[in-house]
Scaffold this active site. Structure first.
Site, PDB file in Angstrom:
ATOM      1  N   ASP A  95      51.607  32.139  46.795  1.00 30.70           N
ATOM      2  CA  ASP A  95      51.500  32.739  48.120  1.00 30.70           C
ATOM      3  C   ASP A  95      52.098  31.771  49.133  1.00 30.70           C
ATOM      4  OD1 ASP A  95      49.651  30.750  48.495  1.00 30.70           O
ATOM      5  OD2 ASP A  95      47.919  32.064  48.533  1.00 30.70           O
ATOM      6  N   SER A  96      52.095  32.148  50.393  1.00 34.14           N
ATOM      7  CA  SER A  96      52.836  31.386  51.392  1.00 34.14           C
ATOM      8  C   SER A  96      51.968  30.512  52.276  1.00 34.14           C
ATOM      9  CB  SER A  96      53.608  32.356  52.289  1.00 34.14           C
ATOM     10  OG  SER A  96      52.686  33.139  53.046  1.00 34.14           O
ATOM     11  N   PHE A  99      47.570  33.533  54.268  1.00 37.31           N
ATOM     12  CA  PHE A  99      46.159  33.915  54.266  1.00 37.31           C
ATOM     13  C   PHE A  99      45.283  32.761  54.719  1.00 37.31           C
ATOM     14  CE2 PHE A  99      41.943  34.609  52.401  1.00 37.31           C
ATOM     15  CZ  PHE A  99      41.667  35.862  52.930  1.00 37.31           C
ATOM     16  N   ASP A 149      53.596  34.850  56.603  1.00 37.84           N
ATOM     17  CA  ASP A 149      53.218  36.001  57.416  1.00 37.84           C
ATOM     18  C   ASP A 149      51.991  35.679  58.246  1.00 37.84           C
ATOM     19  OD1 ASP A 149      51.533  35.871  55.141  1.00 37.84           O
ATOM     20  OD2 ASP A 149      50.973  37.965  55.387  1.00 37.84           O
ATOM     21  N   GLN A 191      52.360  44.218  56.947  1.00 36.07           N
ATOM     22  CA  GLN A 191      51.138  44.002  57.719  1.00 36.07           C
ATOM     23  C   GLN A 191      50.913  45.199  58.650  1.00 36.07           C
ATOM     24  OE1 GLN A 191      48.771  41.910  57.325  1.00 36.07           O
ATOM     25  NE2 GLN A 191      49.640  40.247  56.099  1.00 36.07           N
ATOM     26  N   ASP A 268      45.967  40.697  42.734  1.00 35.83           N
ATOM     27  CA  ASP A 268      45.373  39.383  42.483  1.00 35.83           C
ATOM     28  C   ASP A 268      44.081  39.275  43.268  1.00 35.83           C
ATOM     29  OD1 ASP A 268      45.531  36.989  44.807  1.00 35.83           O
ATOM     30  OD2 ASP A 268      46.696  38.796  45.227  1.00 35.83           O
ATOM     31  N   CYS A 306      33.207  44.235  24.731  1.00 31.96           N
ATOM     32  CA  CYS A 306      34.145  43.132  24.919  1.00 31.96           C
ATOM     33  C   CYS A 306      34.184  42.229  23.690  1.00 31.96           C
ATOM     34  CB  CYS A 306      33.746  42.320  26.163  1.00 31.96           C
ATOM     35  SG  CYS A 306      34.895  40.986  26.556  1.00 31.96           S
ATOM     36  N   CYS A 308      35.720  39.095  23.855  1.00 35.72           N
ATOM     37  CA  CYS A 308      36.083  37.750  24.286  1.00 35.72           C
ATOM     38  C   CYS A 308      35.170  36.722  23.623  1.00 35.72           C
ATOM     39  CB  CYS A 308      36.010  37.623  25.812  1.00 35.72           C
ATOM     40  SG  CYS A 308      34.341  37.470  26.494  1.00 35.72           S
ATOM     41  N   CYS A 311      31.464  36.951  24.734  1.00 35.14           N
ATOM     42  CA  CYS A 311      30.685  38.092  24.245  1.00 35.14           C
ATOM     43  C   CYS A 311      30.482  38.066  22.732  1.00 35.14           C
ATOM     44  CB  CYS A 311      31.350  39.396  24.676  1.00 35.14           C
ATOM     45  SG  CYS A 311      31.261  39.685  26.458  1.00 35.14           S
ATOM     46  N   HIS A 337      35.146  35.695  30.520  1.00 40.92           N
ATOM     47  CA  HIS A 337      34.789  37.089  30.296  1.00 40.92           C
ATOM     48  C   HIS A 337      35.308  37.986  31.415  1.00 40.92           C
ATOM     49  CE1 HIS A 337      32.667  40.832  29.716  1.00 40.92           C
ATOM     50  NE2 HIS A 337      32.279  40.720  30.980  1.00 40.92           N
TER      51      HIS A 337
END
Length: 372
Positions: A95-96, A99, A149, A191, A268, A306, A308, A311, A337
């Protein structure tokens, strides 16, 4: 698209218009729709990279702001770039820092030239400009880089939101003008806060720069989920078709489902690992707060659906014990998990898209979530 990137839409769900595709990048193909785990400081908290791969992670994120402060983008460049530095040979997105401008608002001052801010670590003063951010992201060397941004807060007046949107466009132009690496895909960010007219204007201005992909920012920042879905519905007819669409900062199971149904390809969020560190898990039967006393003598797996490592090997009672004595293994197991769960959810949606049955798949997931 540039020679290093291409996006192939493999199937579109006949009822929802959801897309299944493959995004070709210099570090491998990404099957979409995709959830991308967040590795803010060049690591996904509490999860070995080998386990991320086994869980199905195709691409991970890192944070420009944090890596600029520590260890420094020049050091990462000397190490051979972020892929070599963190030993991750699959795609990376950075990211830039936009945020962080939004979330660390008490530490910054936004001007036309950029953002002046004090480090949250030691108070040192810095200036992030679009040009500086592009230089940092090029040093880091991620496959996908984001424009600098200005994300405006939920509740902004129309005038303030418009000013932020206009600045985002001007900063996009500056980012594009100084970008030098063809092996990095620059995504513009739409935006406009919660205002329909600003969202559409921002999208119109961003589209000429959406050569390899496009991102939607400034959602999931406190507004009702229904409003986010309305904005996605509004923009959808005008979104570019032949590039991946990325909804930033969204990662709860219901929002992933609703985003995919609205034609989004990439997502994300830090939520999966953050709630894991607080003793909470996503499961096929809904969210479980493992630290709760109800699980003290529950010797069954966290999620019967699951497979994984967590689990397959541990019970809710044991996980509750780890959480309540603050053992780091609790965060590691629950993080693994939760990430596995979200990858399986995305894979399930991808399969359903090919079968033109995403609506039924979503209904079945929702029904089981509410079954406990």
């Amino acid at each position: 698209m540039s020679k290093f990137f291409s996006y192939e839409i493999q199937h579109v769900d006949k009822r929802t218009g959801a897309r299944a595709g493959v995004f070709h990048t210099p570090h491998g193909d990404i099957l979409t729709p995709v959830y991308m785990p967040v590795g803010t400081q060049a690591t996904v908290k509490g999860v070995y990279p080998r386990d991320l791969k086994e869980a199905g992670s195709q691409i991970i994120l890192s944070n420009t702001y944090h890596l600029f402060l520590r260890p420094g983008d020049e050091l990462v460049k000397k190490a051979g770039g972020l892929h070599k530095f963190m030993n991750w040979d699959r795609p990376i997105l950075t990211d830039s820092g936009g945020f962080q401008v939004f979330s660390l608002t008490k530490l910054n001052k936004i001007k036309e030239e950029g953002v002046y801010f004090n480090s949250h670590i030691d108070g040192a003063k810095h200036l992030f400009t679009p040009e500086k951010v592009m230089s940092i992201e090029e040093n880091l060397g991620a496959d996908i880089i984001m424009q600098f941004d200005q994300c405006s807060e939920y509740g902004y007046t129309h005038d303030r939101a418009e000013a932020a949107m206009n600045r985002t466009t001007r900063w996009l132009e500056r980012c594009a003008a100084v970008k030098t690496r063809d092996d990095q895909a620059l995504f513009p960010i739409v935006q406009g806060n919660m205002y329909d007219d600003l969202r559409m204007e921002s999208l119109r201005r961003a589209k000429p720069y959406a050569v390899d992909g496009i991102a939607i920012g400034g959602l999931s920042v406190g507004e009702p989920k229904s409003r986010m879905y309305e904005i996605l519905d509004l923009m959808r007819p005008e979104m570019p078709e032949n590039v991946p669409r990325y909804l930033m900062g969204v990662g709860s199971p219901d929002c992933l489902i609703e985003g995919v149904k609205r034609g989004v390809d990439m997502f994300d969020c830090v939520l999966a690992t953050r709630i894991a560190r607080n003793g909470t898990a996503f499961t096929s039967a809904g969210k479980k707060v493992v630290r709760n006393a109800v699980y003290a003598e529950d010797f069954t797996p966290l999620d019967y659906k699951c497979d994984c490592y967590c689990c397959k090997n541990y019970t809710k009672a044991y996980l509750r014990h780890l959480v309540n004595v603050n053992e780091m293994l609790a965060s590691m197991l629950l993080s693994l998990h939760n990430i596995t769960y979200l990858h399986k959810l995305m894979a399930g949606m991808r399969e359903a898209i090919f079968a033109d049955s995403l609506t039924e798949y979503a209904q079945s997931v929702y029904a089981e979530m509410g079954s406990e």
